[in-house]
Design a protein around this motif. Structure first.
Motif, PDB file in Angstrom:
ATOM      1  N   VAL A  80      14.661   6.539 -11.576  1.00 17.42           N
ATOM      2  CA  VAL A  80      14.570   5.612 -10.447  1.00 17.42           C
ATOM      3  C   VAL A  80      13.134   5.665  -9.926  1.00 17.42           C
ATOM      4  CG1 VAL A  80      15.439   5.069  -8.150  1.00 17.42           C
ATOM      5  CG2 VAL A  80      16.983   6.043  -9.869  1.00 17.42           C
ATOM      6  N   VAL A  81      12.503   4.493  -9.885  1.00 16.87           N
ATOM      7  CA  VAL A  81      11.068   4.412  -9.635  1.00 16.87           C
ATOM      8  C   VAL A  81      10.761   3.626  -8.367  1.00 16.87           C
ATOM      9  CG1 VAL A  81       8.879   3.580 -10.623  1.00 16.87           C
ATOM     10  CG2 VAL A  81      10.682   4.437 -12.144  1.00 16.87           C
ATOM     11  N   THR A  82       9.818   4.137  -7.573  1.00 21.32           N
ATOM     12  CA  THR A  82       9.295   3.367  -6.435  1.00 21.32           C
ATOM     13  C   THR A  82       7.830   3.057  -6.704  1.00 21.32           C
ATOM     14  OG1 THR A  82      10.771   4.360  -4.794  1.00 21.32           O
ATOM     15  CG2 THR A  82       8.738   3.425  -3.965  1.00 21.32           C
ATOM     16  N   ILE A  83       7.434   1.834  -6.416  1.00 19.77           N
ATOM     17  CA  ILE A  83       6.043   1.439  -6.599  1.00 19.77           C
ATOM     18  C   ILE A  83       5.321   1.515  -5.260  1.00 19.77           C
ATOM     19  CG2 ILE A  83       4.519  -0.474  -7.240  1.00 19.77           C
ATOM     20  CD1 ILE A  83       6.287  -1.055  -9.499  1.00 19.77           C
ATOM     21  N   MET A  84       4.178   2.180  -5.252  1.00 22.24           N
ATOM     22  CA  MET A  84       3.403   2.315  -4.017  1.00 22.24           C
ATOM     23  C   MET A  84       1.960   1.930  -4.278  1.00 22.24           C
ATOM     24  SD  MET A  84       4.556   5.847  -2.277  1.00 22.24           S
ATOM     25  CE  MET A  84       6.209   6.480  -2.358  1.00 22.24           C
ATOM     26  N   GLY A  85       1.235   1.718  -3.196  1.00 16.58           N
ATOM     27  CA  GLY A  85      -0.176   1.411  -3.335  1.00 16.58           C
ATOM     28  C   GLY A  85      -0.683   0.620  -2.153  1.00 16.58           C
ATOM     29  N   ASP A  88      -2.094  -5.682  -1.314  1.00 17.96           N
ATOM     30  CA  ASP A  88      -2.815  -6.618  -2.200  1.00 17.96           C
ATOM     31  C   ASP A  88      -3.268  -6.019  -3.532  1.00 17.96           C
ATOM     32  OD1 ASP A  88      -2.498  -8.865  -0.751  1.00 17.96           O
ATOM     33  OD2 ASP A  88      -4.486  -8.854   0.179  1.00 17.96           O
ATOM     34  N   HIS A  89      -2.886  -4.798  -3.798  1.00 18.50           N
ATOM     35  CA  HIS A  89      -3.277  -4.229  -5.097  1.00 18.50           C
ATOM     36  C   HIS A  89      -2.329  -4.648  -6.221  1.00 18.50           C
ATOM     37  CE1 HIS A  89      -6.438  -0.960  -3.948  1.00 18.50           C
ATOM     38  NE2 HIS A  89      -6.677  -2.146  -3.427  1.00 18.50           N
ATOM     39  N   GLY A  90      -1.221  -5.327  -5.823  1.00 22.00           N
ATOM     40  CA  GLY A  90      -0.371  -5.922  -6.854  1.00 22.00           C
ATOM     41  C   GLY A  90       1.002  -5.291  -7.021  1.00 22.00           C
ATOM     42  N   LYS A  91       1.518  -4.648  -5.976  1.00 21.99           N
ATOM     43  CA  LYS A  91       2.843  -4.005  -6.074  1.00 21.99           C
ATOM     44  C   LYS A  91       3.936  -5.030  -6.380  1.00 21.99           C
ATOM     45  CE  LYS A  91       2.464  -2.304  -1.880  1.00 21.99           C
ATOM     46  NZ  LYS A  91       1.061  -2.657  -1.594  1.00 21.99           N
ATOM     47  N   THR A  92       3.942  -6.103  -5.568  1.00 21.61           N
ATOM     48  CA  THR A  92       4.978  -7.121  -5.736  1.00 21.61           C
ATOM     49  C   THR A  92       4.840  -7.814  -7.084  1.00 21.61           C
ATOM     50  OG1 THR A  92       4.729  -7.440  -3.366  1.00 21.61           O
ATOM     51  CG2 THR A  92       6.121  -9.021  -4.522  1.00 21.61           C
ATOM     52  N   SER A  93       3.600  -8.133  -7.448  1.00 27.92           N
ATOM     53  CA  SER A  93       3.364  -8.791  -8.737  1.00 27.92           C
ATOM     54  C   SER A  93       3.838  -7.915  -9.889  1.00 27.92           C
ATOM     55  CB  SER A  93       1.874  -9.084  -8.928  1.00 27.92           C
ATOM     56  OG  SER A  93       1.368  -9.775  -7.813  1.00 27.92           O
ATOM     57  N   LEU A  94       3.567  -6.621  -9.775  1.00 24.64           N
ATOM     58  CA  LEU A  94       3.962  -5.701 -10.844  1.00 24.64           C
ATOM     59  C   LEU A  94       5.490  -5.590 -10.931  1.00 24.64           C
ATOM     60  CD1 LEU A  94       2.791  -3.859 -13.021  1.00 24.64           C
ATOM     61  CD2 LEU A  94       2.798  -1.982 -11.380  1.00 24.64           C
ATOM     62  N   LEU A  95       6.145  -5.516  -9.763  1.00 17.90           N
ATOM     63  CA  LEU A  95       7.608  -5.469  -9.755  1.00 17.90           C
ATOM     64  C   LEU A  95       8.192  -6.712 -10.423  1.00 17.90           C
ATOM     65  CD1 LEU A  95       8.392  -4.011  -6.212  1.00 17.90           C
ATOM     66  CD2 LEU A  95       9.377  -3.187  -8.353  1.00 17.90           C
ATOM     67  N   ASP A  96       7.606  -7.868 -10.101  1.00 11.69           N
ATOM     68  CA  ASP A  96       8.088  -9.124 -10.701  1.00 11.69           C
ATOM     69  C   ASP A  96       7.849  -9.139 -12.210  1.00 11.69           C
ATOM     70  OD1 ASP A  96       8.911  -9.957  -8.262  1.00 11.69           O
ATOM     71  OD2 ASP A  96       7.214 -11.305  -7.897  1.00 11.69           O
ATOM     72  N   ALA A  97       6.658  -8.688 -12.599  1.00  7.51           N
ATOM     73  CA  ALA A  97       6.308  -8.707 -14.021  1.00  7.51           C
ATOM     74  C   ALA A  97       7.200  -7.745 -14.811  1.00  7.51           C
ATOM     75  CB  ALA A  97       4.838  -8.334 -14.195  1.00  7.51           C
ATOM     76  N   PHE A 130      14.180   0.192 -10.736  1.00 12.80           N
ATOM     77  CA  PHE A 130      13.073   0.066  -9.789  1.00 12.80           C
ATOM     78  C   PHE A 130      13.607  -0.263  -8.407  1.00 12.80           C
ATOM     79  CE2 PHE A 130      11.072  -0.857 -13.853  1.00 12.80           C
ATOM     80  CZ  PHE A 130       9.890  -0.143 -13.756  1.00 12.80           C
ATOM     81  N   LEU A 131      13.103   0.435  -7.399  1.00 12.00           N
ATOM     82  CA  LEU A 131      13.424   0.051  -6.033  1.00 12.00           C
ATOM     83  C   LEU A 131      12.485  -1.091  -5.675  1.00 12.00           C
ATOM     84  CD1 LEU A 131      13.996   3.496  -4.289  1.00 12.00           C
ATOM     85  CD2 LEU A 131      15.677   1.894  -5.185  1.00 12.00           C
ATOM     86  N   ASP A 132      13.074  -2.107  -5.074  1.00 11.87           N
ATOM     87  CA  ASP A 132      12.405  -3.380  -4.886  1.00 11.87           C
ATOM     88  C   ASP A 132      11.633  -3.453  -3.571  1.00 11.87           C
ATOM     89  OD1 ASP A 132      11.750  -5.863  -5.631  1.00 11.87           O
ATOM     90  OD2 ASP A 132      13.789  -6.645  -5.730  1.00 11.87           O
ATOM     91  N   THR A 133      11.696  -2.391  -2.769  1.00 13.81           N
ATOM     92  CA  THR A 133      10.937  -2.381  -1.522  1.00 13.81           C
ATOM     93  C   THR A 133       9.750  -1.474  -1.750  1.00 13.81           C
ATOM     94  OG1 THR A 133      13.043  -1.426  -0.864  1.00 13.81           O
ATOM     95  CG2 THR A 133      11.885  -2.721   0.789  1.00 13.81           C
ATOM     96  N   PRO A 134       8.607  -2.074  -2.128  1.00 14.04           N
ATOM     97  CA  PRO A 134       7.473  -1.219  -2.455  1.00 14.04           C
ATOM     98  C   PRO A 134       6.885  -0.603  -1.188  1.00 14.04           C
ATOM     99  CG  PRO A 134       6.822  -3.517  -2.548  1.00 14.04           C
ATOM    100  CD  PRO A 134       8.276  -3.495  -2.227  1.00 14.04           C
ATOM    101  N   GLY A 135       6.131   0.456  -1.397  1.00 15.86           N
ATOM    102  CA  GLY A 135       5.397   1.038  -0.280  1.00 15.86           C
ATOM    103  C   GLY A 135       5.990   2.339   0.190  1.00 15.86           C
ATOM    104  N   HIS A 136       5.153   3.126   0.856  1.00 11.41           N
ATOM    105  CA  HIS A 136       5.592   4.453   1.246  1.00 11.41           C
ATOM    106  C   HIS A 136       6.425   4.445   2.522  1.00 11.41           C
ATOM    107  CE1 HIS A 136       1.498   3.902   2.870  1.00 11.41           C
ATOM    108  NE2 HIS A 136       2.042   4.402   3.953  1.00 11.41           N
TER     109      HIS A 136
END
Ligand code: GDP
Length: 478
Positions: A80-85, A88-97, A130-136
């Motif tokens: 289970v993965v969370t995307i952080m950053g 505007d560095h591209g978290k949402t874009s990366l999740l979509d891709a 993937f958890l869809d709510t990016p960010g810490h």
């Protein structure tokens, strides 16, 4: 302080007769309505393999997590993965891709349901959640509610921008949670992209990527052009293998609420991330202070399903109320039990709101630590100048001995902000402000969550206070 056998059984989600039997084995003859003291209760609780927390001497709180599974009963489960950053560095874009790399999604013609989490099926047959709510913020506020669902963090850093304030915050939060980080250097399609510089900058934050001889996995990607997404997924699976993630699918389900809302015509709907066991239509469950019976299950593509296993995100219909993100979700035997637990927790919540201050004051932290559960004092240091921050850090780290240690989660310059408070709450950390205060939002949040901030203007006083705390943490010499 006492608790009746029945209430104890309810809170543990065990049968009353089993509790009576356990008491008998301990030489205590009790009836179902008989009160027993907290010490005896504690013995019973551990007998059943549960954990018990004494929030205060006058109060006993039970976790209804069941005992751990035997290793031979577990099978590998998807990570289970969370995307952080930084923004505007591209978290949402990366999740979509990444979502588009799902083999099933391609067939479905791009119908996307947003339920707070999704699962990617790879051509190899492996899966990643993937958890869809990016960010810490979301990550840490879930953690503050007790839900540690993330196995690993993908840190997105834009190759044309490098490490920024929220990148550093993300690193701090992931490290505080002891969750491994994989770096995705994004936007490598851009003319000004400089991935090597990002690798160098990461060194300052003790993240040494493979290229520089370290063991942090790092992949250069472009969310926009879809470059190297397969490599990123490979890195995630490799890290997952190192973590040896396993769960027993063959038991009543347990998990965490990722998202919950009320929808017209559907009632309360929650997304549950299953952590172990298999959730089935018809199961009775408790979710935080709410309960329900599963009326329908939907996967992240909107398909009705009959059951969901470990690491699967699933939308659950049939709740009698709306729980909160981060609440635990657990299947119990019957509706009576579910109702009892939910009612108990609701009463508890009302009490807590009535009593304004919560956990986390210095005294409570002290007792909790003195009870021997933890021998580590976590601190967050903020000061007006870097020099003071470093001086305080060094003095505190020097206090370490065989039994106790100070763990500096965050050391920075400037006022306390909301991110500091959520981190302190999630990690039960002491907040030390040196010649700085908190910004108004952070102050409100700290007041609401009962997080204590301590302000100083003399380093000696900081060290003295922490020393006092640590001496309380030392085990008594027998
Ligand atoms: P977030 O705030 O981290 O979620 O970032 P977004 O995903 O919203 O992306 C911010 C901006 O960067 C948007 O304009 C995206 O189109 C752009 N972007 C994201 N990934 C890439 C990439 O790989 N290459 C380029 N050139 N632009 C990107």
């Amino acid at each position: 302080e006492t608790i009746t056998v029945q209430e104890l059984a309810n809170r543990m989600a065990e049968r009353g007769t089993d509790v009576i039997k356990a008491l008998m084995r301990m030489g205590v003859m009790a009836t179902i309505n008989q009160p027993i003291d907290a010490d005896t209760a504690e013995l019973v609780v551990s007998e059943f393999g549960h954990n018990m927390r004494r929030v205060a001497e006058s109060d006993v709180e039970f976790s209804i997590r069941r005992e751990a599974d035997a290793p031979e009963a577990t099978q590998p489960r998807p990570p289970v993965v969370t995307i952080m950053g930084h923004v505007d560095h591209g978290k949402t874009s990366l999740l979509d891709a990444l979502r588009k790399t799902d083999v099933a999604a391609r067939e479905a013609g791009g119908i996307t349901q947003h339920i707070g989490a999704y699962q990617v099926n790879l051509p190899s047959g492996q899966k990643i959640t993937f958890l869809d709510t990016p960010g810490h913020e979301a990550f840490t506020s879930m953690r503050a509610r007790g839900a540690n669902v993330t196995d690993l963090v993908v840190l997105v850093v834009a190759a044309d921008d490098g490490i920024m304030a929220q990148t550093v915050e993300a690193i701090t939060h992931a490290k505080a949670a002891k969750v491994p980080i994989i770096v995705a250097v994004n936007k490598i399609d851009k003319p000004g992209a400089n991935p090597q510089r990002v690798h160098q900058e990461l060194l300052q934050h003790e993240l040494v990527v493979e290229d520089l001889g370290g063991d942090v996995l790092c992949v250069n990607v472009s969310a926009k052009e879809g470059t190297n997404l397969d490599k990123l997924e490979e890195a995630i699976l490799l890290q997952a293998e190192i973590l040896d993630l396993k769960a027993n699918a063959d038991r009543q389900a347990e998990g965490a609420i990722v998202e919950a809302k009320v929808e017209r015509g559907r009632g309360s709907v929650a997304t549950v991330l299953i952590q172990r066991g298999t959730l089935k239509v018809g199961d009775v469950f408790v979710a935080g202070a709410e309960w329900g019976r599963v009326r329908a299950l939907l996967d992240d593509k909107g398909n009705q399903i009959e059951e969901a296993g470990p690491s699967a995100p699933v939308e659950v219909l049939g709740l009698n109320g709306t729980p909160q993100a981060g609440d635990e979700f657990i299947v119990v035997d019957n509706e009576n039990q579910a109702r009892d637990i939910a009612e108990y927790r609701q009463a508890k919540l009302r009490q807590q709101t009535a009593a304004t201050s919560g956990r986390g004051t210095l005294e409570q932290m002290f007792t909790q630590l003195a009870e021997g559960a933890k021998k580590e004092l976590s601190v967050i240091i903020k000061s007006d100048v870097q020099g003071s921050t470093e001086a305080i850090r060094a003095s505190l780290e020097k206090l370490e001995n065989d039994e106790v240690a100070v763990r500096v989660l965050q050391a920075g310059v400037g006022a306390f902000n909301e991110s500091d408070v959520t981190l302190a709450k999630a990690s039960n950390a002491l907040m030390i402000g040196f010649n700085v205060r908190a910004n108004p939002q952070a102050r409100d949040l700290a007041r609401r969550d009962g997080v204590e901030m301590r302000y100083y203007s003399i380093i000696y006083n900081v060290v003295d206070d922490v020393k006092a705390l640590l001496s309380g943490m030392l085990s008594p010499v027998v």
